[in-house]
Design an enzyme around this catalytic site. Sequence first.
Site, mmCIF file in Angstrom:
data_model
loop_
_atom_site.group_PDB
_atom_site.id
_atom_site.type_symbol
_atom_site.label_atom_id
_atom_site.label_comp_id
_atom_site.label_asym_id
_atom_site.label_seq_id
_atom_site.Cartn_x
_atom_site.Cartn_y
_atom_site.Cartn_z
ATOM 1 N N GLU A 98 0.835 -1.214 0.000
ATOM 2 C CA GLU A 98 0.000 0.000 0.000
ATOM 3 C C GLU A 98 0.864 1.257 0.000
ATOM 4 O O GLU A 98 2.002 1.237 0.455
ATOM 5 C CB GLU A 98 -0.899 0.007 1.242
ATOM 6 C CG GLU A 98 -2.374 -0.165 0.944
ATOM 7 C CD GLU A 98 -3.037 0.997 0.199
ATOM 8 O OE1 GLU A 98 -2.401 1.640 -0.653
ATOM 9 O OE2 GLU A 98 -4.211 1.260 0.472
ATOM 10 N N ASP A 99 0.298 2.328 -0.490
ATOM 11 C CA ASP A 99 1.022 3.600 -0.489
ATOM 12 C C ASP A 99 0.973 4.269 0.879
ATOM 13 O O ASP A 99 1.987 4.669 1.427
ATOM 14 C CB ASP A 99 0.479 4.545 -1.579
ATOM 15 C CG ASP A 99 -1.038 4.730 -1.530
ATOM 16 O OD1 ASP A 99 -1.717 4.069 -0.717
ATOM 17 O OD2 ASP A 99 -1.558 5.535 -2.323
ATOM 18 N N ASP A 102 -4.225 5.376 6.190
ATOM 19 C CA ASP A 102 -4.821 6.589 6.732
ATOM 20 C C ASP A 102 -5.856 6.171 7.789
ATOM 21 O O ASP A 102 -5.494 5.790 8.890
ATOM 22 C CB ASP A 102 -5.415 7.359 5.550
ATOM 23 C CG ASP A 102 -5.843 8.771 5.881
ATOM 24 O OD1 ASP A 102 -5.094 9.468 6.575
ATOM 25 O OD2 ASP A 102 -6.934 9.182 5.441
HETATM 26 P P1 IMP Z 1 -7.768 4.737 4.254
HETATM 27 O O1 IMP Z 1 -8.778 3.727 3.844
HETATM 28 O O2 IMP Z 1 -8.393 5.921 4.918
HETATM 29 O O3 IMP Z 1 -6.641 4.172 5.080
HETATM 30 O O4 IMP Z 1 -7.232 5.351 2.902
HETATM 31 C C1 IMP Z 1 -6.024 5.078 2.377
HETATM 32 C C2 IMP Z 1 -5.981 5.624 0.990
HETATM 33 O O5 IMP Z 1 -6.330 7.026 0.964
HETATM 34 C C3 IMP Z 1 -4.567 5.555 0.463
HETATM 35 O O6 IMP Z 1 -4.324 4.315 -0.156
HETATM 36 C C4 IMP Z 1 -4.513 6.730 -0.477
HETATM 37 O O7 IMP Z 1 -4.967 6.336 -1.748
HETATM 38 C C5 IMP Z 1 -5.459 7.736 0.121
HETATM 39 N N1 IMP Z 1 -4.713 8.745 0.927
HETATM 40 C C6 IMP Z 1 -4.723 8.899 2.263
HETATM 41 N N2 IMP Z 1 -3.926 9.900 2.660
HETATM 42 C C7 IMP Z 1 -3.398 10.425 1.518
HETATM 43 C C8 IMP Z 1 -2.467 11.496 1.258
HETATM 44 O O8 IMP Z 1 -1.953 12.207 2.142
HETATM 45 N N3 IMP Z 1 -2.168 11.706 -0.058
HETATM 46 C C9 IMP Z 1 -2.685 10.966 -1.080
HETATM 47 N N4 IMP Z 1 -3.534 9.943 -0.868
HETATM 48 C C10 IMP Z 1 -3.892 9.675 0.412
HETATM 49 MG MG MG Z 2 -4.095 3.616 -2.029
#
Ligand code: IMP
Ligand code: MG
Length: 178
Positions: A98-99, A102
């Site tokens: 994963e990148d 969050d």
């Molecule tokens: P989660 O489901 O909230 O953990 O979302 C994770 C996804 O949100 C990541 O895989 C990213 O695609 C996107 N994301 C969250 N924070 C950032 C950021 O600071 N920059 C760009 N994409 C983000």
């Molecule tokens: Mg992502």
Amino acid sequence: MIHDDIERVLITEEELAAKVKELGRQITQDYQGKNLMLVSVLKGSVVFMADLMRAIDLPCRIDFMCVSSYGSGSTSGAVKIVKDLDIDLHNVDLLIVEDILDSGKTLHYITKMLADRGTASIRIATLMDKPERRVVPLSPDYCCFPVPDEFVVGYGLDYAEKYRNLPYIGVLKREIYE
Ligand code: IMP
Ligand code: MG
């Protein structure tokens, strides 16, 4: 120039390269004799995936999945599978690449779904982690960089599908997204 939209560089190209190599060595040690398959979650993790797979000195397969979250902007709600995996997961040691972690909702959903497919093990490798933002209890098995709660772009990560081709991780100027 896309660089003009960046407030400051958070992680340099050199720091990225060094950490990703180190993680590759760690994974090489940990997955000796296992049935490793890397799964990249599109599109944000493609650059990380491309570098990480070349830092792993083991036979391994790769695959891609694409999910989208309902709701807009940087918040994620429910998750929809846009492209599922092509490879059968029976007895596979799956490493999800994963990148950024969050809220954790995306990976929580994906790991739950994939765990039902006969995998031998499932772990998570994330390039970045924003632990302050976590909504569901989830922690990565491998993390290259814990980052503060700021919106970051580059090295695969986007804002409105832009900036993925920046070679470093940068903090976007507020005026761009406000
Ligand atoms: P989660 O489901 O909230 O953990 O979302 C994770 C996804 O949100 C990541 O895989 C990213 O695609 C996107 N994301 C969250 N924070 C950032 C950021 O600071 N920059 C760009 N994409 C983000
Ligand atoms: Mg992502």
